[in-house]
Write an enzyme that holds these catalytic residues in place. Sequence first.
Site, short mmCIF file in Angstrom:
data_model
loop_
_atom_site.label_atom_id
_atom_site.label_comp_id
_atom_site.label_asym_id
_atom_site.label_seq_id
_atom_site.Cartn_x
_atom_site.Cartn_y
_atom_site.Cartn_z
N LEU A 28 -5.42 2.92 6.61
CA LEU A 28 -5.66 2.98 5.16
C LEU A 28 -6.33 1.73 4.63
O LEU A 28 -7.01 1.76 3.61
CB LEU A 28 -4.33 3.16 4.42
CG LEU A 28 -3.56 4.46 4.63
CD1 LEU A 28 -2.22 4.41 3.92
CD2 LEU A 28 -4.37 5.65 4.14
N GLY A 29 -6.14 0.63 5.33
CA GLY A 29 -6.72 -0.60 4.83
C GLY A 29 -6.54 -1.74 5.80
O GLY A 29 -5.70 -1.69 6.71
N GLY A 31 -6.53 -6.04 5.51
CA GLY A 31 -6.72 -7.27 4.74
C GLY A 31 -6.68 -8.48 5.66
O GLY A 31 -6.66 -8.33 6.88
N GLY A 34 -3.10 -8.37 7.57
CA GLY A 34 -2.53 -7.23 8.27
C GLY A 34 -3.35 -5.97 8.15
O GLY A 34 -4.36 -5.93 7.47
N VAL A 35 -2.88 -4.95 8.87
CA VAL A 35 -3.53 -3.65 8.86
C VAL A 35 -2.52 -2.62 8.36
O VAL A 35 -1.34 -2.69 8.71
CB VAL A 35 -4.00 -3.26 10.28
CG1 VAL A 35 -4.91 -2.04 10.21
CG2 VAL A 35 -4.74 -4.41 10.95
N LYS A 55 2.64 -1.23 7.52
CA LYS A 55 1.78 -2.42 7.53
C LYS A 55 2.18 -3.29 8.71
O LYS A 55 3.34 -3.65 8.87
CB LYS A 55 1.92 -3.21 6.21
CG LYS A 55 0.96 -4.41 6.13
CD LYS A 55 1.14 -5.23 4.85
CE LYS A 55 0.26 -4.73 3.73
NZ LYS A 55 0.24 -5.65 2.55
N ASP A 167 -1.96 -10.64 -7.28
CA ASP A 167 -3.09 -9.87 -6.76
C ASP A 167 -3.14 -8.51 -7.45
O ASP A 167 -3.32 -7.48 -6.80
CB ASP A 167 -2.96 -9.74 -5.24
CG ASP A 167 -4.28 -9.40 -4.56
OD1 ASP A 167 -5.35 -9.51 -5.20
OD2 ASP A 167 -4.24 -8.99 -3.37
P1 ADP Z 1 -3.74 -4.84 2.06
O1 ADP Z 1 -4.43 -4.89 0.73
O2 ADP Z 1 -3.15 -6.14 2.44
O3 ADP Z 1 -4.59 -4.22 3.11
P2 ADP Z 1 -1.90 -2.94 0.80
O4 ADP Z 1 -0.42 -3.10 0.80
O5 ADP Z 1 -2.62 -3.13 -0.48
O6 ADP Z 1 -2.48 -3.86 1.96
O7 ADP Z 1 -2.22 -1.48 1.34
C1 ADP Z 1 -3.55 -1.07 1.64
C2 ADP Z 1 -3.82 0.32 1.10
O8 ADP Z 1 -2.90 1.26 1.67
C3 ADP Z 1 -3.63 0.45 -0.40
O9 ADP Z 1 -4.77 0.08 -1.13
C4 ADP Z 1 -3.30 1.93 -0.56
O10 ADP Z 1 -4.48 2.71 -0.54
C5 ADP Z 1 -2.51 2.23 0.70
N1 ADP Z 1 -1.06 2.12 0.48
C6 ADP Z 1 -0.29 1.02 0.58
N2 ADP Z 1 1.01 1.28 0.32
C7 ADP Z 1 1.08 2.60 0.04
C8 ADP Z 1 2.16 3.52 -0.29
N3 ADP Z 1 3.42 3.11 -0.39
N4 ADP Z 1 1.84 4.82 -0.47
C9 ADP Z 1 0.57 5.26 -0.36
N5 ADP Z 1 -0.47 4.46 -0.04
C10 ADP Z 1 -0.24 3.15 0.15
MG MG Z 2 -3.97 -4.53 -1.23
#
Ligand code: ADP
Ligand code: MG
Length: 352
Positions: A28-29, A31, A34-35, A55, A167
């Site tokens: 999903l993402g 940063g 982390g992943v 994560k 953030d």
């Molecule tokens: P980072 O920004 O450090 O990569 P995030 O915690 O923002 O990590 O998560 C990355 C992405 O994953 C978010 O932008 C969102 O799209 C998705 N995501 C994170 N947590 C959830 C959750 N509890 N339910 C659904 N999607 C989530």
């Molecule tokens: Mg984020």
Amino acid sequence: FDMFVLAFVERVFRPTYKKDDIVLGKKLGEGSFGVVYRASLAKKSSSKDGDIVLKKATEYGAVEIWMNERVRRACANSCADFMYGFLENSTKKGVEYWLIWKFEGEATLADLLQSKEFPYNVEAIILGEVQDLPKGLERENRIIQTIMRQLLFALDGLHSTGIVHRDVKPQNIIFSEDSRTFKIIDLGAAADLRVGINYIPKEFLLDPRYAAPEQYIMSTQTPSAPSAPVATALSPVLWQLNLPDRFDIYSAGLIFLQMAFPALRTDSGLIQFNRQLKRCDYDLNAWRKTVEPRASAEIRRGFELLDLDSGIGWELLTSMVRYKARQRISAKGALAHPYFDREGLLALSFMQ
Ligand code: ADP
Ligand code: MG
């Protein structure tokens, strides 16, 4: 009933998880720390437990677990539902923490803002139906007002707990399909000033697109990395002095602006706006004077929306986006602002 008993009961009966319980899905993402993956639980205690977000974090995952545990107990409704976090040592590369949350839904506010339908796409998911009403500024204003109220409510929960998120941006605001509200995610950069927990390196800290002009949350006069016992004694005072929560309020104000002005929803649009605002010494009224005379129809429409009800939206916005942190309104103050006097989306469903 005693809080310690509750904490003990939770500790004994709350499910714990390990690596083998988790089946990885799509990414999903990614940063700096982390992943993030969508995932599911191999053995689920109920079918609803199946859908999770995982994560895999670096050493800073420890802070993120700590923040999420605190939020879970103190202001659970503000953030995505945290399930469990643990140290997963098995990699050769070093420490890795795994954090899991309930999968709240498909869409972040960033996704929703990118749609041409915004804000009607949000109305549809919050109310669970499409309203058979004429589209127009009034209606758009009610929807934006509802989003702002939910965002400020979540921020007020965090701030009352002593946590600054640092953030706040549309990518870190998830729409929870179960509760039909927006919740905050990603406590990876959060600081808990009441116990002095804050050790993300400053250079990674701020997303420049949404960051308030002050570089650091604590003024340079305050010791930068307070040790826990000292910080516990001092930090309520430091909180009052520095008002670190107002950093998040500035970011929330920029999100308000992006909802009113479609041109600010792109990266380049927001960056350009930030440059213009800086040139106006962070004075939104001055910015308005420079852009309004030569504004496009779309930009004029944004001002018109904020000017509804004698400019009450514009008034709230300008009390959030200010150069000096101490002149910005708090989350609690914003929730009591007359902008929110009239019910938002709820009123819409009764308008027919
Ligand atoms: P980072 O920004 O450090 O990569 P995030 O915690 O923002 O990590 O998560 C990355 C992405 O994953 C978010 O932008 C969102 O799209 C998705 N995501 C994170 N947590 C959830 C959750 N509890 N339910 C659904 N999607 C989530
Ligand atoms: Mg984020």
